[in-house]
Design an enzyme around this catalytic site. Structure first.
Site, PDB file in Angstrom:
ATOM      1  N   CYS A  79      58.052 -47.844 -39.055  1.00 35.43           N
ATOM      2  CA  CYS A  79      59.139 -48.828 -39.062  1.00 35.43           C
ATOM      3  C   CYS A  79      59.331 -49.429 -37.669  1.00 35.43           C
ATOM      4  CB  CYS A  79      60.411 -48.205 -39.617  1.00 35.43           C
ATOM      5  SG  CYS A  79      61.613 -49.435 -40.184  1.00 35.43           S
ATOM      6  N   HIS A 167      58.942 -45.901 -44.881  1.00 34.91           N
ATOM      7  CA  HIS A 167      59.202 -44.528 -44.442  1.00 34.91           C
ATOM      8  C   HIS A 167      58.477 -43.530 -45.347  1.00 34.91           C
ATOM      9  CE1 HIS A 167      62.265 -45.274 -41.337  1.00 34.91           C
ATOM     10  NE2 HIS A 167      62.540 -46.355 -42.053  1.00 34.91           N
ATOM     11  N   GLU A 169      58.303 -40.368 -44.889  1.00 36.68           N
ATOM     12  CA  GLU A 169      58.930 -39.054 -44.807  1.00 36.68           C
ATOM     13  C   GLU A 169      59.999 -38.816 -45.860  1.00 36.68           C
ATOM     14  OE1 GLU A 169      61.174 -41.690 -41.801  1.00 36.68           O
ATOM     15  OE2 GLU A 169      59.181 -41.520 -42.682  1.00 36.68           O
TER      16      GLU A 169
END
EC number: 6.3.5.2
Length: 509
Positions: A79, A167, A169
């Site tokens: 990001c 993202h 994660e």
């Protein structure tokens, strides 16, 4: 030295999640502020640049010299990290026409990409940014896009440097773990040999070397962190570890005796200290939450210091500090202003000139439990719900008296016992009862009563940073409420707290 991934934190709320995902791949990693990170040693196999609440377009946006990493080790910008690379290397980053937040479908433009290998067509990813890369630098090869993001992922030509504007994660990116595996294991070449077993073996060896024949004193609480930390130190130096377990009169019913016996059964060199009257005296007349915390903290230090001075030639203080404590204390914005006064980090009084040993300060909570299982610690201790440092003092709203503590201990015992009886205990992250400073009218038999109200609190969570109230069965709540009112003299009304965090906290004080 242990192989590791270095994560540079630009302030994203997701940075700890990146670290957790890397460690789930059995690869060690550390988070460091972008403006204060270690030198690249041979054991650092890759660098991840985190997201950020900032915009790369701001004059005061956090920046780094990317040449410190590029072409030295593989780099992945997430990001903000991706946008920073694009901006610094000649591309254009502009405000998105529409804020890109939520689920999106990834179109893989380069099916030979090592970073995206094995990802399915139209894989779901999670976007969370207000800016977007509108033009990539000339040497950037776009490897994926979405309907609204032209440069969703890129690779810099002739080097192992990647950027993604989503993202991986978060769980909403359904194949995020696969992408992280591709980067960490395939591109960085990490061996994935960092396990609980290897941690235990290496930590005990390091503790033996570090401590030698020195004596260590350590305060135990019955909680997971201090117990696992003490067990590691005990395995390294045996009886040279002196453990102190203080009964502050604010523990759960029978907890002091039960935990003390558990520690003795584990072979720990443990001393139990009954200091109930000291703590009650220090709390006399106090009702404000922070005043109670500080009184408890001071009393504990006084008792602990007194007991520690009875041990000759102690050189070290052992603590159960874990990694989130450390991260919060060295965040890019400085120590958090919201760290409570019973926080683990920095709790040593100036007059105790001891060196600190913190064997768990690189581990997350779930990793601490895994290490505990490797050490053979009883699951009753490892599976315990978190319990506040000030104990029941912050679950009794208002002034503290021994009588109020006795009432709440009985209520708590019935509630926690009920969760275990109904096999709900493991489904709840933390549970407890609060004694409220109000009384209500009730009827028992033919008599009117005017007695106390208790609130039951149970939440589900991963790490306590956010939490949802636990949706416990009505039948369970009815049974527990009935048991409390019938069995605990002084209580005639039970309520259930259905607030989530945020905006409410887990504890009431």
């Amino acid at each position: 030295m242990t192989e590791q991934i270095l994560i540079l934190d630009f302030g994203s709320q997701y940075t700890q999640l990146i670290a957790r995902r890397v460690r789930e791949l059995n690869v060690y990693c550390e988070i460091h502020p972008y403006n204060n990170f270690p030198d690249l040693t041979p054991n650092i196999k890759g660098v991840i640049l985190s997201g950020s609440p900032c915009s790369v377009r701001d004059d005061d946006a956090p920046r780094i010299d990317l040449d410190q990493f590029r072409k030295v080790v593989p780099v992945l910008g997430v990001c903000y990290g991706a946008q920073l690379m694009a901006q610094e290397l000649g591309g254009d980053v502009k405000p998105s026409q529409h804020r890109e937040y939520g689920r999106a479908r990834l179109v893989i433009d380069d099916t030979d990409s090592s970073l995206l290998a094995g990802l399915s067509e139209s894989s779901q990813v999670w976007m969370s940014h207000g800016d977007t890369i509108v033009r990539a630098p000339n040497n950037f090869h776009v490897i994926a896009s979405t309907e609204s993001v032209k440069v969703a992922a890129f690779k810099i030509e002739d080097e192992l440097t990647y950027g993604i504007q989503f993202h991986p994660e978060v769980t909403h990116t359904t194949e995020g773990k696969k992408l992280m595996y591709n980067f960490v294991a395939k591109i960085c070449g990490c061996k994935q040999d960092w396990t609980a077993e290897s941690f235990v073996e290496q930590t005990i060896a390091n503790l033996r070397k570090k401590l030698g024949n020195d004596k260590v004193v350590m305060a135990l609480s019955g909680g997971v962190d201090s117990t696992v930390a003490a067990t590691l130190v005990h395995q390294a130096i045996g009886p040279n570890l002196y453990c102190i377990f203080v009964d502050n009169g604010l523990l759960r019913k029978d907890e002091f005796e039960e935990v003390l016996h558990s520690y003795q059964d584990m072979g720990l060199n443990i001393k139990g200290v009954d200091s109930k009257s000291h703590f009650y005296q220090s709390l006399d007349g106090l009702s404000e939450p922070e005043a109670k915390r500080k009184a408890i903290g001071k009393s504990f230090i006084d008792i602990f210091d007194q007991e520690a001075h009875l041990i000759e030639e102690v050189k070290w203080l052992g603590q159960g500090t874990i990694y989130p404590d450390v991260i919060e204390s060295v965040s890019i914005n400085g120590p958090s202003a919201t760290i409570k006064s019973h926080h683990n980090v920095g709790g040593l009084p100036d007059f105790m000139k001891l060196k600190i040993v913190e064997p768990l300060n690189t581990l997350f909570k779930d990793e601490v439990r895994a290490v505990g299982r490797t050490l053979g610690i009883d699951e009753k201790i490892l599976g315990r719900h978190p319990f506040p440092g000030p104990g029941l003092a912050i679950r009794i709203l208002g002034e503290i008296t021994p009588e109020k503590v006795a009432i709440l201990q009985e209520v708590d015992s019935i509630f926690i016992g009920g969760l275990r009886k109904w096999n709900l205990y493991k489904d709840v992250w933390q549970a407890g009862a609060m004694l409220l400073p109000v009384q209500s009218v009730g009827v028992m038999g033919d008599e009117r009563t005017y007695e106390s109200v208790v609130a039951l609190r149970a939440v589900t969570s991963v790490d306590g940073m956010t939490a949802d109230w636990a949706h416990l069965p009505y039948e369970f709540l009815a049974e527990v409420s009935n048991d409390i009112i019938n069995r605990v003299k002084g209580v005639n009304r039970v309520v259930y707290d259905i607030s989530s965090k945020p905006p409410a906290t887990i504890e009431w004080e």
